[in-house]
Design a protein around this motif. Structure first.
Motif, PDB file in Angstrom:
ATOM      1  N   VAL A 101       0.864  -1.185   0.000  1.00  0.00           N
ATOM      2  CA  VAL A 101       0.000   0.000   0.000  1.00  0.00           C
ATOM      3  C   VAL A 101       0.895   1.228   0.000  1.00  0.00           C
ATOM      4  CG1 VAL A 101      -1.792   1.278   1.237  1.00  0.00           C
ATOM      5  CG2 VAL A 101      -1.812  -1.224   1.291  1.00  0.00           C
TER       6      VAL A 101
ATOM      7  N   GLY B 135      -5.318   4.736   3.067  1.00  0.00           N
ATOM      8  CA  GLY B 135      -4.262   3.719   2.983  1.00  0.00           C
ATOM      9  C   GLY B 135      -4.088   2.931   4.265  1.00  0.00           C
TER      10      GLY B 135
ATOM     11  N   CYS C 124       4.272  -1.346   3.348  1.00  0.00           N
ATOM     12  CA  CYS C 124       3.653  -0.016   3.291  1.00  0.00           C
ATOM     13  C   CYS C 124       4.678   1.091   3.105  1.00  0.00           C
ATOM     14  CB  CYS C 124       2.912   0.259   4.604  1.00  0.00           C
ATOM     15  SG  CYS C 124       1.594  -0.902   4.921  1.00  0.00           S
TER      16      CYS C 124
ATOM     17  N   ASP D 228       4.766   5.655   2.656  1.00  0.00           N
ATOM     18  CA  ASP D 228       4.173   6.985   2.467  1.00  0.00           C
ATOM     19  C   ASP D 228       5.329   7.961   2.330  1.00  0.00           C
ATOM     20  OD1 ASP D 228       1.188   8.423   3.387  1.00  0.00           O
ATOM     21  OD2 ASP D 228       2.971   9.703   3.234  1.00  0.00           O
TER      22      ASP D 228
ATOM     23  N   GLU E  30      -2.399   1.997  -4.768  1.00  0.00           N
ATOM     24  CA  GLU E  30      -2.011   3.370  -4.444  1.00  0.00           C
ATOM     25  C   GLU E  30      -3.176   4.074  -3.758  1.00  0.00           C
ATOM     26  OE1 GLU E  30      -3.133   6.447  -5.519  1.00  0.00           O
ATOM     27  OE2 GLU E  30      -4.555   5.791  -7.028  1.00  0.00           O
ATOM     28  N   CYS E  31      -2.832   4.828  -2.692  1.00  0.00           N
ATOM     29  CA  CYS E  31      -3.808   5.670  -1.984  1.00  0.00           C
ATOM     30  C   CYS E  31      -3.161   7.030  -1.807  1.00  0.00           C
ATOM     31  CB  CYS E  31      -4.139   5.103  -0.617  1.00  0.00           C
ATOM     32  SG  CYS E  31      -4.804   3.460  -0.689  1.00  0.00           S
TER      33      CYS E  31
END
Ligand SMILES: NC(=O)c1ccc[n+]([C@@H]2O[C@H](COP(=O)([O-])OP(=O)(O)OC[C@H]3O[C@@H](n4cnc5c(N)ncnc54)[C@H](O)[C@@H]3O)[C@@H](O)[C@H]2O)c1
Length: 316
Positions: free
Chosen positions: A9, A16, A32, A34, A90-91
């Motif tokens: 993610v 997400g 994960c 970000d 994808e978020c």
């Protein structure tokens, strides 16, 4: 159809983090990433809080929580995060350029067999995935906030998405306890957001006209449409009400309701003033930090109770 064992993610914000939780709770390892360090550092804490609410509602066993959290690994670079994942979602921000760049970057990092999914609220995969060399592996899986609770995920293949990828995405969503709804054609906003925008245009127009207080508008919709729609679909509501009556209601009211594509006045003014709702402390309603925490807890408790009542696979 391949069985997905590891997912990734990218983007761990509102959506997400809940999507990562849902994969992990279903036994899938989740990698994960970000771009913002704060989102990476806080991920396990946010998910642990959600899982504590699930445990309190009897939807997860307390003793299983440490293993769920252990299946979630945070990486501080994107390439490491997507390595070895056979389904990457994808978020990231709802910005076409950002999404297109994401697809181009990730495709260069993963093998051809990896499925790439977009959680965009509006962009079909044929827009966000324009740069893909292998567009057959890309699809939209559109979750709803809070994604770890709301049951439906819209699965939207593009014209170039392969049938095998669509079936794998449908099967994966089912396996993790979601109710996937396959959308047969690409439309901006897919299915649900189009309906939501149609409803919200009228709600915001009624606010502009001062037809009732903000509180009463919320209460009226919640206690009528919302109450019914939590249990049965809109077409069923109309079947039960009588289509002859509903046809007449439509003919009488359709010319009366708002049809302009201009943003209604109150929402426009609120956004211009930087009042974005709960995240800035003021939207249609005002929120102190304490009140917001209480409201969010109450919201999630109510959603979890509804989930147990209506949609939990165990209770079906
Ligand atoms: N919020 C909702 O109700 C909702 C519902 C359904 C779908 N979506 C869609 O989900 C996506 C994410 O929305 P959100 O509400 O979670 O947003 P958000 O702002 O809460 O989170 C986005 C996260 O992505 C990170 N990010 C931005 N660009 C990045 C990049 N290039 N690489 C890695 N990380 C990046 C940000 O740091 C942030 O933590 C959007 O496309 C949105 O339209 C949102």
């Amino acid at each position: 159809m391949k069985r997905i064992q590891t997912a990734a993610v990218c983007g761990l914000g509102t959506m997400g983090h809940g999507i990562a939780q849902t994969f992990a709770a279903a036994g899938i390892s989740v990698r994960c990433y970000d771009a913002a360090p704060a989102a990476r550092v806080s991920l396990h804490e946010r998910i642990a809080k959600n899982l504590a609410d699930f445990a309190a509602a009897g939807l997860v066993k307390k003793k299983d929580i440490p293993a769920i959290l252990k299946r979630i690994t945070v990486f501080d670079n994107e390439a490491d995060a997507v390595r070895g994942a056979s389904f990457v979602t994808e978020c990231v921000a709802e910005d076409l350029g950002v999404k297109q760049e994401w697809f181009a970057r990730i495709e260069a990092l993963v093998p051809e067999s990896t499925i790439l999914a977009s959680n965009s609220s509006t962009y079909p995969i044929s827009m966000s995935g324009t740069t893909l060399r292998h567009p057959e592996r890309a699809i939209v899986t559109h979750w709803f906030n809070p994604p770890h609770i709301v049951p439906v995920v819209e699965v939207v293949p593009g014209p170039r998405t392969s049938e095998a990828v669509t079936r794998t995405a449908m099967a994966l969503m089912k396996r993790i306890g979601k109710k996937p709804v396959r959308i047969n054609m690409e439309l901006p906003g897919f299915l649900v957001n189009r309906i939501q925008v149609a409803v919200m245009r009228e709600v915001w127009d009624l606010v502009d006209r001062g037809v009732a207080s903000h509180e009463d508008i919320d209460e009226a919709v919640r206690g009528t449409m919302g109450f019914r729609l939590a249990a049965i679909g809109p077409l069923e509501v109309h079947d039960f009400g009588g289509l002859d009556i509903q046809a007449k209601v439509f003919q009488n009211l359709a010319p009366e309701i708002r049809s302009s594509t201009e943003l209604p006045r109150t929402i426009q003014q609120l956004v211009e003033a930087g009042h974005f709702g709960a995240k800035t402390g003021k939207g249609f309603h005002s929120y102190t930090k304490k009140k917001l925490a209480e409201k969010l807890t109450r919201r999630d408790q109510a959603f979890l109770a509804l989930l147990k009542l209506l949609h939990s696979p165990q209770l079906k």
